[in-house]
Design an enzyme around this catalytic site. Structure first.
Site, short mmCIF file in Angstrom:
data_model
loop_
_atom_site.label_atom_id
_atom_site.label_comp_id
_atom_site.label_asym_id
_atom_site.label_seq_id
_atom_site.Cartn_x
_atom_site.Cartn_y
_atom_site.Cartn_z
N LYS A 52 -35.17 -13.85 51.12
CA LYS A 52 -34.82 -12.43 51.27
C LYS A 52 -33.95 -11.92 50.13
O LYS A 52 -34.20 -10.83 49.60
CB LYS A 52 -34.13 -12.19 52.61
CG LYS A 52 -33.71 -10.74 52.79
CD LYS A 52 -33.39 -10.39 54.22
CE LYS A 52 -32.18 -11.10 54.74
NZ LYS A 52 -31.88 -10.71 56.13
N ARG A 93 -37.51 -12.17 59.18
CA ARG A 93 -38.07 -10.86 59.56
C ARG A 93 -38.72 -10.13 58.39
O ARG A 93 -39.40 -9.14 58.57
CB ARG A 93 -36.95 -10.00 60.19
CG ARG A 93 -36.54 -10.48 61.58
CD ARG A 93 -35.18 -9.94 62.01
NE ARG A 93 -34.07 -10.69 61.41
CZ ARG A 93 -32.78 -10.48 61.68
NH1 ARG A 93 -32.44 -9.51 62.53
NH2 ARG A 93 -31.84 -11.20 61.09
C1 UD1 Z 1 -25.29 -10.93 60.83
C2 UD1 Z 1 -24.10 -10.91 61.79
C3 UD1 Z 1 -24.12 -9.60 62.56
C4 UD1 Z 1 -24.07 -8.44 61.59
C5 UD1 Z 1 -25.18 -8.54 60.56
C6 UD1 Z 1 -24.99 -7.51 59.48
C7 UD1 Z 1 -23.68 -13.21 62.47
C8 UD1 Z 1 -23.80 -14.19 63.56
N1 UD1 Z 1 -24.20 -12.01 62.70
O1 UD1 Z 1 -26.46 -10.89 61.61
O2 UD1 Z 1 -23.02 -9.52 63.45
O3 UD1 Z 1 -24.17 -7.21 62.30
O4 UD1 Z 1 -25.18 -9.84 59.94
O5 UD1 Z 1 -26.08 -7.53 58.62
O6 UD1 Z 1 -23.07 -13.49 61.45
N2 UD1 Z 1 -27.15 -16.88 56.16
C9 UD1 Z 1 -26.86 -18.10 55.60
N3 UD1 Z 1 -27.04 -19.24 56.33
C10 UD1 Z 1 -27.48 -19.23 57.62
C11 UD1 Z 1 -27.78 -17.96 58.20
C12 UD1 Z 1 -27.59 -16.81 57.45
O7 UD1 Z 1 -26.44 -18.17 54.43
O8 UD1 Z 1 -27.62 -20.28 58.23
C13 UD1 Z 1 -26.97 -15.67 55.35
C14 UD1 Z 1 -28.26 -14.90 55.15
O9 UD1 Z 1 -28.88 -15.30 53.94
C15 UD1 Z 1 -27.78 -13.46 55.10
C16 UD1 Z 1 -26.50 -13.45 55.91
O10 UD1 Z 1 -26.11 -14.79 56.03
O11 UD1 Z 1 -27.48 -13.04 53.78
C17 UD1 Z 1 -26.72 -12.83 57.28
O12 UD1 Z 1 -27.72 -13.57 57.96
P1 UD1 Z 1 -28.75 -12.86 58.93
O13 UD1 Z 1 -29.60 -13.90 59.54
O14 UD1 Z 1 -29.41 -11.74 58.25
O15 UD1 Z 1 -27.75 -12.31 60.05
P2 UD1 Z 1 -27.96 -11.09 61.02
O16 UD1 Z 1 -28.81 -11.50 62.16
O17 UD1 Z 1 -28.36 -9.89 60.26
CA CA Z 2 -28.90 -9.49 58.16
#
Ligand code: UD1
Ligand code: CA
Length: 458
Positions: A23, A16
């Site tokens: 990010k 996003r």
């Molecule tokens: C996530 C939470 C959501 C919460 C929000 C808060 C989940 C399923 N959802 O959603 O409930 O309200 O954070 O900000 O956890 N990341 C990885 N590997 C992956 C995917 C993500 O390391 O495969 C890391 C990203 O770099 C990031 C964090 O996890 O730092 C959160 O990922 P993001 O995709 O931003 O989750 P949200 O959709 O924001």
């Molecule tokens: Ca997030």
């Protein structure tokens, strides 16, 4: 103090953000988002600090590099639950509590993390959630509670019903849990949801079934906000700026117009320094006590001593400025500029990779590059060090107490002895002995009456 281990999730791309940069490397107050998270984490002295990278892992690991970080790679991004699964081997022999932090909540504080940890230990459940209420909860997972107010589950926005989307209590992405339960929960996650991802949040019902879930709803909305897009980044940038500037004012720094200034997270400013409107102090800036920084100055990677005056529109990058110097207006100090006490660099002067001795004046329209200028030197207007021959850079060395007239060129490499005088308009191509006068100027001749013949006066 209860020790814990820490796991930071930083493998995501941040779709996003619409960016080539991962990010967690986007800067806030001049430092990557991940830098801010780690700054909050380190005072907890975690037993182990694990950071999961994936998207452009090398770039993240190189930028943030530190000996206390245990890096883990998540080669495919299959969700936050999958990320934690990838980290399990790195957590294997550890006991006690684990803090899991999303890498995109840069304003989190050590205090909140410590309180989460304390809350976790007080409540004694295997999982503790950190939640908050958001005026606009869009994009966050919603915290669903049962009729008794007990947490039931977390529902991602994309999976939520209309009624669930109306919930304003959100999951912040900070969790505290007991390490011994974690592998068991993670092993049972599936990806049957709108995003086909393994959601870490799906451990909530498992923990509920095995002893309960505690949820601490903390009111510090800004500190708990995440960055998913550039608007959220800008909102947090502003919040962080307000916080930083307020903290410096508390320590005795005047900001004439705080809202127009910008200060990097790691900048330092001495007491009784006055910062005029529209100043930006970038990363690596250290300003001593009693300085005055004029309007529209930009300073970064520079150290400025006591009681200096940096006048308006000056640009300093990689400069070291000793006490009581006056710089500008409209001066530019580039990397490697080292100014001793009471140096004066005036308007439209540029200095690069040069040392300038105490009390020396370079007041008007000059370029000093690759030079060593002594103390008590006067550099006249329009003086240029010709340091570049098109292939190599060469040095100019000017001794103490030299007087340089206006419009002089030093064709480097060249040296000027102590106490020498360089006549105005001279092009210095040979070394000048101490105390000598160097002058290279065409003799002036007069053609009498020439002007009158050419253009008679009316
Ligand atoms: C996530 C939470 C959501 C919460 C929000 C808060 C989940 C399923 N959802 O959603 O409930 O309200 O954070 O900000 O956890 N990341 C990885 N590997 C992956 C995917 C993500 O390391 O495969 C890391 C990203 O770099 C990031 C964090 O996890 O730092 C959160 O990922 P993001 O995709 O931003 O989750 P949200 O959709 O924001
Ligand atoms: Ca997030």
């Amino acid at each position: 103090m209860n020790r814990c281990s820490v796991l930071v999730l930083a493998a995501g791309q941040g779709t996003r953000m619409r960016s080539r940069l991962p990010k967690v490397l986007h800067p806030l107050a001049g430092q990557p988002l991940l830098w801010h998270i780690l700054r909050a984490v380190r005072p907890l002295q975690p037993e182990r600090l694990v950071v999961i990278t994936g998207f452009q892992a090398e770039a993240v690991e190189q930028t943030i590099a530190a000996p206390d970080i245990h890096w883990v790679r998540q080669c495919e991004r299959k969700g936050t639950g999958h990320a934690v699964q990838c980290a399990l081997p790195a957590l294997k022999e550890l006991r006690g509590a684990l803090l899991i932090l999303n890498g995109d909540h840069p304003l989190i504080s050590t205090e909140i993390l410590q309180q989460l940890l304390d809350y976790h230990h007080r409540q004694g459940h295997p999982l503790t959630l950190l939640t908050t209420r958001m005026e606009n909860p869009a994009g966050y997972g919603r915290v669903v509670r049962d009729a008794q107010g007990q947490v039931a589950c977390i529902v991602e926005e994309k999976d939520a019903s209309e009624a669930q989307r109306a919930i304003d209590e959100v999951n912040t992405g900070f969790y505290c849990l007991s390490l011994d339960r974690l592998p068991h929960w993670i092993g049972r996650l599936d990806n049957r949801n709108a995003q086909n991802e393994y959601y870490l949040t799906d451990i909530v019902p498992m923990a509920l079934a095995e002893g309960g879930v505690a949820a601490w709803c903390c009111e510090e909305r800004i500190a708990l906000s995440g960055v998913n897009d550039r608007r959220q980044l800008a909102t947090l940038e502003r919040a962080f700026r307000d916080r930083t500037v307020a903290a410096w004012m508390e320590r005795g720094v005047t900001f004439v117009d705080p809202e127009s200034c910008w200060v990097a997270a790691d900048a330092e400013i001495g007491m009784d320094t006055i910062i005029e409107p529209h100043v930006s102090l970038g990363p690596g800036t250290v300003i001593g006590e009693g300085c005055a920084i004029g309007p529209f100055c930009h300073i970064q990677e520079s150290v400025i001593g006591l009681e200096c005056r940096i006048l308006s529109y000056s640009h300093l990058d990689g400069a070291e400025v000793d006490a009581e110097c006056t710089i500008g207006p409209y001066a530019r100090l580039r990397p490697g500029s080292r100014l001793a006490r009471k140096v004066r660099v005036g308007n439209f002067c540029e200095v690069k990779k040069s040392t300038i001795g105490a009390g020396t004046k370079v007041n008007h329209l000059s370029y000093i590059g690759d030079a060593q200028v002594g103390s008590g030197v006067n550099v006249g207007a329009g003086t240029i060090t010709c340091n570049y021959d098109g292939v190599h850079k060469h040095r100019t060395v000017i001794g103490d107490h030299v007087f340089v007239g206006s419009d002089v060129q030093f064709v480097a490499p060249v040296q000027v002895g102590v106490g020498a005088t360089i006549g105005a308009g001279t092009t210095v191509t040979k070394d000048v002995p101490a105390d000598a006068l160097a002058i290279s100027r065409a003799h002036q001749t007069h053609v009498m009456g020439w002007s009158e013949k050419r253009k008679p006066r009316s």
